[in-house]
Design a protein around this motif. Structure first.
Motif, mmCIF file in Angstrom:
data_model
loop_
_atom_site.group_PDB
_atom_site.id
_atom_site.type_symbol
_atom_site.label_atom_id
_atom_site.label_comp_id
_atom_site.label_asym_id
_atom_site.label_seq_id
_atom_site.Cartn_x
_atom_site.Cartn_y
_atom_site.Cartn_z
ATOM 1 N N THR A 73 18.797 -18.497 -6.356
ATOM 2 C CA THR A 73 17.919 -17.321 -6.227
ATOM 3 C C THR A 73 16.654 -17.617 -5.414
ATOM 4 O O THR A 73 16.345 -16.913 -4.449
ATOM 5 N N THR A 74 15.928 -18.665 -5.823
ATOM 6 C CA THR A 74 14.648 -18.982 -5.163
ATOM 7 C C THR A 74 14.874 -19.404 -3.711
ATOM 8 O O THR A 74 14.047 -19.129 -2.843
ATOM 9 N N SER A 155 22.298 -26.573 -14.613
ATOM 10 C CA SER A 155 20.976 -26.160 -14.129
ATOM 11 C C SER A 155 20.299 -25.226 -15.140
ATOM 12 O O SER A 155 19.101 -25.347 -15.404
HETATM 13 P P1 A3P Z 1 19.340 -27.681 -9.979
HETATM 14 O O1 A3P Z 1 18.772 -27.376 -11.325
HETATM 15 O O2 A3P Z 1 20.791 -28.025 -10.032
HETATM 16 O O3 A3P Z 1 18.552 -28.692 -9.227
HETATM 17 P P2 A3P Z 1 17.658 -20.448 -9.083
HETATM 18 O O4 A3P Z 1 16.706 -20.394 -7.939
HETATM 19 O O5 A3P Z 1 18.766 -19.472 -9.000
HETATM 20 O O6 A3P Z 1 16.934 -20.446 -10.366
HETATM 21 O O7 A3P Z 1 18.407 -21.847 -8.962
HETATM 22 C C1 A3P Z 1 17.723 -23.044 -9.126
HETATM 23 C C2 A3P Z 1 18.626 -24.143 -8.626
HETATM 24 O O8 A3P Z 1 18.672 -24.085 -7.190
HETATM 25 C C3 A3P Z 1 18.101 -25.518 -9.004
HETATM 26 O O9 A3P Z 1 19.268 -26.334 -9.110
HETATM 27 C C4 A3P Z 1 17.282 -25.857 -7.763
HETATM 28 O O10 A3P Z 1 17.037 -27.232 -7.609
HETATM 29 C C5 A3P Z 1 18.194 -25.323 -6.671
HETATM 30 N N1 A3P Z 1 17.475 -25.063 -5.409
HETATM 31 C C6 A3P Z 1 16.346 -24.361 -5.231
HETATM 32 N N2 A3P Z 1 15.978 -24.383 -3.946
HETATM 33 C C7 A3P Z 1 16.900 -25.119 -3.298
HETATM 34 C C8 A3P Z 1 17.061 -25.541 -1.938
HETATM 35 N N3 A3P Z 1 16.190 -25.209 -1.001
HETATM 36 N N4 A3P Z 1 18.142 -26.290 -1.639
HETATM 37 C C9 A3P Z 1 19.037 -26.627 -2.578
HETATM 38 N N5 A3P Z 1 18.928 -26.284 -3.881
HETATM 39 C C10 A3P Z 1 17.872 -25.538 -4.243
#
Ligand code: A3P
Length: 309
Positions: A73-74, A155
């Motif tokens: 998402t982020t 995660s």
């Molecule tokens: P992990 O907990 O496996 O590291 P969301 O944004 O949906 O909450 O997801 C968070 C997950 O996406 C986390 O995974 C985070 O580290 C990963 N994430 C966020 N930004 C990222 C990026 N630029 N590249 C790869 N993974 C990313």
């Protein structure tokens, strides 16, 4: 605790009261039940879900970043912000991610959403059945990102530890059991993904794979630009790639949640930007748990054409 520390935490709490409408005493690891769907209670109300579902006006140039939680998402929030600034990193360095691409279902964001100028970039974890009804009468676009559910589960486990408003089970086996059940948040991964996949082939929805994004971010970013009709030159695309990398986002104070007080997000033990890799489930699932997960996956997803690398 020293008096100035107490005052510091009070001021911090008050600052975030407006942002998240949260104070330490109002925070609870509890769920809201909305027509059978479980959601983290502190950040949602039945009214806020109804607002997103039934009242939200949808404009033709709206872009929705839709995910099951922990699927990237982020990352997509950052990519969208950067694409719409033509690669200029200023917005991602100066404005919080949740203000740039707010969640439509969270009660604290309604005013923000209504003050956004078009084209609006919006985020949601809502399953298709509670997605804004007005979307279906519009030409708005959806980007839906799918991640290997075993990695989503791992995660989410760590996220629930960090986010003090999420229900949490310390025992990983118990956590997985809930993930596989209908009790998991936002209707659970299986229903969420299956529901959204029914829109596959529709021209205004783009499906992305978290794993494919990891493997080739540039190619996927170019694909997103094409889908959105955004014509960025090579230098702008390079900037989107660089500024949305795991490292850049982890270091970006406007995207790494470091500004959120500990009573909401406690990143002392685990960082929100934890690993950002594919396959971390292999470090967490025992062979028995893996087998149990696969069994449920095959039962629930037997008619779905989806593979994970
Ligand atoms: P992990 O907990 O496996 O590291 P969301 O944004 O949906 O909450 O997801 C968070 C997950 O996406 C986390 O995974 C985070 O580290 C990963 N994430 C966020 N930004 C990222 C990026 N630029 N590249 C790869 N993974 C990313």
């Amino acid at each position: 605790m020293c008096p100035w520390m107490i005052w510091g935490s009070k001021i911090e709490a008050l600052q975030f009261r407006n942002q998240f409408r949260m104070l330490p005493e109002s925070l609870a690891r509890s769920s809201l039940d909305f027509q059978g769907m479980k959601l983290p209670g502190t950040v949602h109300t039945a009214e806020s879900i109804n607002y997103a579902w039934k009242e939200l006006k949808v404009f033709d140039d709206d872009v929705f970043n839709v995910t099951y939680p922990k699927s990237g998402t982020t990352w997509i929030q950052e990519i969208l912000s950067l694409i719409y600034s033509n690669g200029d990193p200023t917005p991602v360095k100066t404005e919080f991610s949740w203000d740039r691409v707010p969640w439509i279902e969270q009660h604290a964001h309604k005013a923000k959403i209504e003050s956004l100028t078009s084209p609006r970039l919006l985020t949601t974890h809502l399953p298709l059945k509670f997605f804004p009804q007005n979307f279906h009468k519009s030409k708005a676009k959806v980007i839906y990102t799918i991640r290997n559910p075993k990695d989503v589960c791992v995660s989410l486990y760590y996220f629930c530890k960090i986010a003090q408003f999420m229900e949490f089970r310390e025992d990983f086996q118990e956590f997985v059991a809930r993930f596989l059940s209908k009790d998991e948040v936002y209707s659970g991964w299986f229903e969420h993904v299956k529901g959204w996949l029914t829109l596959k082939g529709q021209p205004n929805i783009l499906f992305l794979s978290y794993e494919a994004m990891l493997k080739n971010p540039r190619e996927n970013i170019v694909n997103i630009c094409k889908f959105l009709g955004k014509d960025l030159d090579d230098a702008a695309i390079d900037s989107v790639v660089t500024n949305s990398s795991f490292k850049a986002m982890k270091e970006n104070g406007k995207s790494n949640y470091s500004a959120v007080p500990k009573f909401i997000f406690n990143q002392d033990e685990v960082s929100f930007y934890r690993k950002g890799i594919a396959g971390d489930h292999k470090n967490h699932f025992t062979p028995a748990l893996d087998e149990e997960f696969d069994k449920t996956y095959h039962e629930l997803m037997k008619d779905v054409d989806l593979t994970f690398t």
